[in-house]
Scaffold this motif. Structure first.
Motif, PDB file in Angstrom:
ATOM      1  N   LEU A 465     -45.578 -89.123 -28.298  1.00 37.67           N
ATOM      2  CA  LEU A 465     -46.737 -89.649 -29.015  1.00 37.67           C
ATOM      3  C   LEU A 465     -46.353 -90.187 -30.396  1.00 37.67           C
ATOM      4  CD1 LEU A 465     -49.425 -86.995 -27.954  1.00 37.67           C
ATOM      5  CD2 LEU A 465     -48.751 -89.113 -26.801  1.00 37.67           C
ATOM      6  N   HIS A 466     -47.107 -89.846 -31.428  1.00 38.95           N
ATOM      7  CA  HIS A 466     -46.867 -90.394 -32.758  1.00 38.95           C
ATOM      8  C   HIS A 466     -47.431 -89.422 -33.791  1.00 38.95           C
ATOM      9  CE1 HIS A 466     -50.762 -91.932 -31.196  1.00 38.95           C
ATOM     10  NE2 HIS A 466     -51.194 -91.574 -32.401  1.00 38.95           N
ATOM     11  N   GLY A 467     -47.427 -89.835 -35.045  1.00 40.29           N
ATOM     12  CA  GLY A 467     -48.050 -89.018 -36.086  1.00 40.29           C
ATOM     13  C   GLY A 467     -47.100 -88.178 -36.917  1.00 40.29           C
ATOM     14  N   LEU A 468     -45.785 -88.300 -36.705  1.00 38.73           N
ATOM     15  CA  LEU A 468     -44.855 -87.554 -37.557  1.00 38.73           C
ATOM     16  C   LEU A 468     -44.927 -88.078 -38.988  1.00 38.73           C
ATOM     17  CD1 LEU A 468     -41.618 -87.184 -35.370  1.00 38.73           C
ATOM     18  CD2 LEU A 468     -43.221 -85.390 -36.022  1.00 38.73           C
ATOM     19  N   PRO A 469     -44.669 -87.240 -39.988  1.00 40.40           N
ATOM     20  CA  PRO A 469     -44.606 -87.733 -41.366  1.00 40.40           C
ATOM     21  C   PRO A 469     -43.667 -88.927 -41.459  1.00 40.40           C
ATOM     22  CG  PRO A 469     -44.513 -85.339 -41.341  1.00 40.40           C
ATOM     23  CD  PRO A 469     -44.424 -85.783 -39.907  1.00 40.40           C
ATOM     24  N   TYR A 470     -44.054 -89.929 -42.228  1.00 41.03           N
ATOM     25  CA  TYR A 470     -43.347 -91.213 -42.219  1.00 41.03           C
ATOM     26  C   TYR A 470     -41.865 -91.065 -42.513  1.00 41.03           C
ATOM     27  CZ  TYR A 470     -43.244 -96.314 -42.335  1.00 41.03           C
ATOM     28  OH  TYR A 470     -42.994 -97.642 -42.029  1.00 41.03           O
ATOM     29  N   PHE A 471     -41.521 -90.193 -43.445  1.00 45.78           N
ATOM     30  CA  PHE A 471     -40.124 -90.099 -43.863  1.00 45.78           C
ATOM     31  C   PHE A 471     -39.218 -89.562 -42.758  1.00 45.78           C
ATOM     32  CE2 PHE A 471     -41.428 -85.763 -44.650  1.00 45.78           C
ATOM     33  CZ  PHE A 471     -40.288 -85.013 -44.410  1.00 45.78           C
ATOM     34  N   MET A 472     -39.795 -88.863 -41.785  1.00 45.10           N
ATOM     35  CA  MET A 472     -38.979 -88.310 -40.712  1.00 45.10           C
ATOM     36  C   MET A 472     -39.316 -88.910 -39.345  1.00 45.10           C
ATOM     37  SD  MET A 472     -40.724 -84.499 -40.317  1.00 45.10           S
ATOM     38  CE  MET A 472     -39.750 -84.077 -38.881  1.00 45.10           C
ATOM     39  N   ALA A 473     -40.223 -89.883 -39.328  1.00 41.37           N
ATOM     40  CA  ALA A 473     -40.621 -90.505 -38.060  1.00 41.37           C
ATOM     41  C   ALA A 473     -39.500 -91.384 -37.527  1.00 41.37           C
ATOM     42  CB  ALA A 473     -41.883 -91.331 -38.263  1.00 41.37           C
ATOM     43  N   PRO A 474     -39.249 -91.345 -36.228  1.00 42.06           N
ATOM     44  CA  PRO A 474     -38.240 -92.233 -35.638  1.00 42.06           C
ATOM     45  C   PRO A 474     -38.705 -93.680 -35.668  1.00 42.06           C
ATOM     46  CG  PRO A 474     -39.441 -91.085 -33.915  1.00 42.06           C
ATOM     47  CD  PRO A 474     -39.895 -90.492 -35.222  1.00 42.06           C
ATOM     48  N   ASN A 475     -37.762 -94.578 -35.520  1.00 42.38           N
ATOM     49  CA  ASN A 475     -38.058 -96.005 -35.537  1.00 42.38           C
ATOM     50  C   ASN A 475     -39.096 -96.378 -34.490  1.00 42.38           C
ATOM     51  OD1 ASN A 475     -37.353 -98.521 -36.834  1.00 42.38           O
ATOM     52  ND2 ASN A 475     -36.461 -99.158 -34.887  1.00 42.38           N
ATOM     53  N   ALA A 476     -39.117 -95.639 -33.386  1.00 42.75           N
ATOM     54  CA  ALA A 476     -40.064 -95.925 -32.304  1.00 42.75           C
ATOM     55  C   ALA A 476     -41.509 -95.825 -32.767  1.00 42.75           C
ATOM     56  CB  ALA A 476     -39.826 -94.966 -31.138  1.00 42.75           C
ATOM     57  N   GLN A 477     -41.777 -95.025 -33.795  1.00 42.28           N
ATOM     58  CA  GLN A 477     -43.150 -94.839 -34.284  1.00 42.28           C
ATOM     59  C   GLN A 477     -43.529 -95.800 -35.411  1.00 42.28           C
ATOM     60  OE1 GLN A 477     -44.437 -90.810 -35.044  1.00 42.28           O
ATOM     61  NE2 GLN A 477     -43.233 -89.957 -33.371  1.00 42.28           N
ATOM     62  N   THR A 478     -42.551 -96.484 -36.000  1.00 40.05           N
ATOM     63  CA  THR A 478     -42.842 -97.354 -37.150  1.00 40.05           C
ATOM     64  C   THR A 478     -42.507 -98.821 -36.917  1.00 40.05           C
ATOM     65  OG1 THR A 478     -40.659 -96.881 -38.126  1.00 40.05           O
ATOM     66  CG2 THR A 478     -42.495 -95.458 -38.787  1.00 40.05           C
ATOM     67  N   HIS A 479     -41.688 -99.136 -35.912  1.00 37.68           N
ATOM     68  CA  HIS A 479     -41.333-100.523 -35.599  1.00 37.68           C
ATOM     69  C   HIS A 479     -42.336-101.040 -34.573  1.00 37.68           C
ATOM     70  CE1 HIS A 479     -38.146-103.567 -33.967  1.00 37.68           C
ATOM     71  NE2 HIS A 479     -39.044-104.139 -34.754  1.00 37.68           N
ATOM     72  N   ILE A 480     -43.188-101.956 -34.991  1.00 36.71           N
ATOM     73  CA  ILE A 480     -44.360-102.321 -34.190  1.00 36.71           C
ATOM     74  C   ILE A 480     -44.300-103.748 -33.652  1.00 36.71           C
ATOM     75  CG2 ILE A 480     -45.901-100.697 -35.339  1.00 36.71           C
ATOM     76  CD1 ILE A 480     -46.852-103.067 -37.086  1.00 36.71           C
ATOM     77  N   GLY A 481     -45.060-103.962 -32.578  1.00 37.75           N
ATOM     78  CA  GLY A 481     -45.220-105.307 -32.042  1.00 37.75           C
ATOM     79  C   GLY A 481     -46.115-106.140 -32.941  1.00 37.75           C
ATOM     80  N   ALA A 482     -45.729-107.418 -33.152  1.00 37.62           N
ATOM     81  CA  ALA A 482     -46.519-108.333 -33.981  1.00 37.62           C
ATOM     82  C   ALA A 482     -46.284-109.764 -33.485  1.00 37.62           C
ATOM     83  CB  ALA A 482     -46.137-108.211 -35.452  1.00 37.62           C
ATOM     84  N   ILE A 483     -47.378-110.474 -33.216  1.00 39.72           N
ATOM     85  CA  ILE A 483     -47.313-111.796 -32.606  1.00 39.72           C
ATOM     86  C   ILE A 483     -48.371-112.692 -33.234  1.00 39.72           C
ATOM     87  CG2 ILE A 483     -47.662-113.079 -30.427  1.00 39.72           C
ATOM     88  CD1 ILE A 483     -46.835-110.415 -29.001  1.00 39.72           C
ATOM     89  N   MET A 484     -48.066-113.983 -33.332  1.00 42.77           N
ATOM     90  CA  MET A 484     -49.069-114.962 -33.755  1.00 42.77           C
ATOM     91  C   MET A 484     -49.058-116.149 -32.797  1.00 42.77           C
ATOM     92  SD  MET A 484     -48.837-115.105 -37.918  1.00 42.77           S
ATOM     93  CE  MET A 484     -48.810-113.615 -38.925  1.00 42.77           C
ATOM     94  N   TRP A 485     -50.222-116.748 -32.655  1.00 46.09           N
ATOM     95  CA  TRP A 485     -50.349-117.981 -31.875  1.00 46.09           C
ATOM     96  C   TRP A 485     -51.280-118.925 -32.631  1.00 46.09           C
ATOM     97  CZ3 TRP A 485     -54.730-120.403 -30.076  1.00 46.09           C
ATOM     98  CH2 TRP A 485     -54.516-121.485 -29.213  1.00 46.09           C
ATOM     99  N   PHE A 486     -50.943-120.211 -32.617  1.00 38.66           N
ATOM    100  CA  PHE A 486     -51.727-121.195 -33.336  1.00 38.66           C
ATOM    101  C   PHE A 486     -52.046-122.384 -32.437  1.00 38.66           C
ATOM    102  CE2 PHE A 486     -48.917-119.039 -36.311  1.00 38.66           C
ATOM    103  CZ  PHE A 486     -49.813-118.559 -37.245  1.00 38.66           C
ATOM    104  N   GLY A 487     -53.264-122.898 -32.576  1.00 42.70           N
ATOM    105  CA  GLY A 487     -53.630-124.131 -31.900  1.00 42.70           C
ATOM    106  C   GLY A 487     -52.886-125.302 -32.517  1.00 42.70           C
ATOM    107  N   PRO A 488     -52.942-126.498 -31.898  1.00 44.81           N
ATOM    108  CA  PRO A 488     -52.158-127.656 -32.359  1.00 44.81           C
ATOM    109  C   PRO A 488     -52.386-128.023 -33.828  1.00 44.81           C
ATOM    110  CG  PRO A 488     -53.137-128.076 -30.212  1.00 44.81           C
ATOM    111  CD  PRO A 488     -53.724-126.794 -30.689  1.00 44.81           C
ATOM    112  N   ARG A 489     -53.634-128.076 -34.261  1.00 42.57           N
ATOM    113  CA  ARG A 489     -53.911-128.483 -35.643  1.00 42.57           C
ATOM    114  C   ARG A 489     -53.470-127.405 -36.629  1.00 42.57           C
ATOM    115  NH1 ARG A 489     -57.572-132.625 -36.705  1.00 42.57           N
ATOM    116  NH2 ARG A 489     -58.284-131.485 -38.547  1.00 42.57           N
ATOM    117  N   MET A 490     -53.697-126.162 -36.292  1.00 38.91           N
ATOM    118  CA  MET A 490     -53.275-125.069 -37.174  1.00 38.91           C
ATOM    119  C   MET A 490     -51.754-125.008 -37.259  1.00 38.91           C
ATOM    120  SD  MET A 490     -54.757-122.495 -38.996  1.00 38.91           S
ATOM    121  CE  MET A 490     -56.100-121.616 -38.224  1.00 38.91           C
ATOM    122  N   SER A 491     -51.078-125.309 -36.162  1.00 40.58           N
ATOM    123  CA  SER A 491     -49.610-125.293 -36.145  1.00 40.58           C
ATOM    124  C   SER A 491     -49.040-126.266 -37.161  1.00 40.58           C
ATOM    125  CB  SER A 491     -49.086-125.639 -34.748  1.00 40.58           C
ATOM    126  OG  SER A 491     -49.412-124.635 -33.827  1.00 40.58           O
TER     127      SER A 491
END
Length: 536
Positions: A465-491
């Motif tokens: 699961l998750h929730g360990l104190p940040y200083f001792m949390a493994p990378n698996a709990q702090t390295h997150i998925g992040a994605i963006m998508w833009f339409g043609p004009r916004m691109s």
């Protein structure tokens, strides 16, 4: 006869001694396992034995100070019941019950709590909590004169202090390293640490006086290009427990993102979370404060980026939630609960699907024609431990899967399979968000931003699961998925080609506040251009 009498009648002193002994012997398995890993028993026998005495007399001292003749039973019963549950969670998932975890539990709804209920948990509660509590409830407290009881209590306190002091003195070298170099060990002391954490949680939450929310960004205004009066339509998806290294977009060997890989998304490979739980990360990611400066008190006493966008008067905002709630982020903007079948028609056997949050959005968009629009969708995502519930049967690609919330009954591979299937469903959901936005490309500048709240441990090193104190949390709990998508004009507006080249740089949830302001071209004193991911 004396033994029988002991079970029928007992002094306060003996009840305290007996309860403390029970807790040390039966509710501190995790602590002693971790302790002997750091201090192997063969080489540190004397120190480990002294720790047993210190732990025992520490709780004797604690119970002696907080209990009276009238309160001793309810206090000890409460401690036994809660300690049996904290013991279960620490033993089963290697989580730590600190103030952040307590806040997360307090903000968890009944549906999510039921996902955690197991037969093993019931057994822990029954044998380590309920049965000893029944004994305490039924046993008669021996009535003694006030002076006699006071002297007995003072003796108990004195003996406890002497034993603790002598133990620390005799093994001072060990206790110095224990206190300075191995702080995480004490996080698993049961019930001492959760009692301390409860006090810390109460102090942060309730001992703050009246909550007065400080306004920020009241000068905010949308600056539009005179030659382009088109409005913007942005959907922000707040993910749940999605670790970056299980996205095939990030190089994961399994194809967990078959649809997004064809959607021309920009994948940010190196984004870190603000916290390791929903209760910590969600309010922090929308806050003006960065992780180092953020606190719960600051968060509830300061407006967030949604408030700043609202101040412009030109941005319509809607928060839809298929998780527990917004954790205070959406208190001052329109909010809709999509975790109930009344609002979400895509619900099967009590599990409402994230894709249901897209229903009816056309009506909201039509209602706010002429304005910029921000829609926030808070996913159920990969909420554990019942990962198998987070996706429809059609998405069970990776088999065999763990089909129980008792993770200890499954192999690690079965747990990973269920988790990856949930990621696969998130891939489908995000693709559906993109398809929804494409309908509006001719009339709006459209974009999707996806950012998970935190990651998830799947048994690596025995941690789940998750929730360990940040200083001792493994990378698996702090390295997150992040994605963006833009339409043609916004691109074209944000120069998506250049942004794609920067997508491997280090970012964090600290950047979200300024990126949301930047995407709507909001001018305000609280906006920092160098924190905006979209700016070069």
């Amino acid at each position: 006869m004396k033994q029988i009498a002991f079970f029928k009648k007992i002094t306060q002193t003996n009840l305290i001694l007996l309860t403390a002994l029970f807790l040390v012997l039966f509710d501190n398995y995790t602590f002693f396992v971790n302790l002997t890993k750091v201090y192997p028993l063969g080489e540190n026998f004397g120190f480990v034995v002294s720790i047993v005495f210190v732990l025992y007399f520490f709780h004797v001292l604690l119970f002696s100070l907080i209990s009276t003749r009238w309160s001793i039973k309810p206090i000890l019963i409460t401690i036994l019941l809660i300690s049996s549950l904290t013991n279960y969670f620490m033993n089963s998932y290697n989580v730590i019950i600190d103030d952040s975890m307590i806040r997360n539990m307090m903000q968890t709804n009944i549906h999510e709590s039921m996902d955690l209920l197991t037969l093993k948990q019931v057994l822990y509660f029954t044998f380590l909590g309920l049965l000893p509590s029944i004994y305490i409830y039924k046993v008669e407290i021996e009535k003694r004169a006030f002076k006699q009881e006071l002297i007995s209590r003072l003796k108990l306190i004195a003996v406890s202090i002497v034993v603790i002091g002598a133990s620390i003195f005799l093994f001072s070298k060990y206790y110095t390293s224990f206190a300075r170099e191995h702080k995480p060990l004490r996080f698993t002391v049961n019930p001492g640490y959760w009692i301390y954490s409860t006090g810390k949680y109460i102090n942060k939450t309730f001992n703050s006086g009246p909550i007065i929310v400080k306004p920020i960004g009241e000068d905010a205004k949308v600056v539009k290009n005179p030659d382009d009066n088109r409005s913007k339509l942005v959907i922000m998806v707040v993910g749940e427990a999605a670790r970056a290294d299980h996205f095939s977009l990030n190089g994961y060997e399994r194809d967990t993102n078959p649809l997004l890989s064809k959607d021309n998304v920009i994948d940010f490979t190196n984004v870190s979370s603000c916290g390791t739980s929903t209760a910590a990360s969600v309010p922090c990611m929308f806050a003006v404060y960065d992780r180092g400066d953020y606190s719960y008190k600051k968060g509830i006493r300061t407006e967030n980026v949604l408030d700043v966008l609202k101040h412009t008067g030109d941005v319509a905002i809607l928060w839809r939630d298929n998780n527990s709630d917004s954790k205070g982020v959406a208190l001052r903007v329109p909010y809709e609960n999509f975790k109930i079948p009344k609002n979400n028609s895509v619900c099967i056997e009590g599990e409402c699907r994230d894709v249901g949050m897209l229903q009816g959005l056309d009506t909201f968009i039509e209602k706010n024609r002429g304005k910029d629009i921000l829609i926030v969708l808070h996913q159920m995502g990969n909420h554990g431990p019942a990962y198998f519930k987070r996706y429809p049967k059609a998405f069970e690609k990776f088999k065999p899967t763990c089909k129980t919330n008792q993770l200890e009954e499954c192999t690690q591979q079965e747990i990973i399979n269920a988790y990856d299937n949930a990621i696969l469903y998130t891939d489908y959901f995000l693709d559906q968000v993109i398809e929804f936005l494409k309908k509006y490309e001719k009339s709006y500048d459209v974009a999707m931003i996806y950012m998970a709240d935190h990651g998830e441990s799947l048994g690596e090193g025995g941690v789940y699961l998750h929730g360990l104190p940040y200083f001792m949390a493994p990378n698996a709990q702090t390295h997150i998925g992040a994605i963006m998508w833009f339409g043609p004009r916004m691109s074209k507006e944000i120069d998506a080609a250049a942004l794609r080249k920067r997508a491997t740089k280090e970012y964090s949830q600290d950047n979200l506040f300024h990126t949301l302001l930047g995407i709507f071209n909001v001018k305000t004193d609280v906006y920092k251009k160098d924190m905006d991911i979209l700016k070069k």
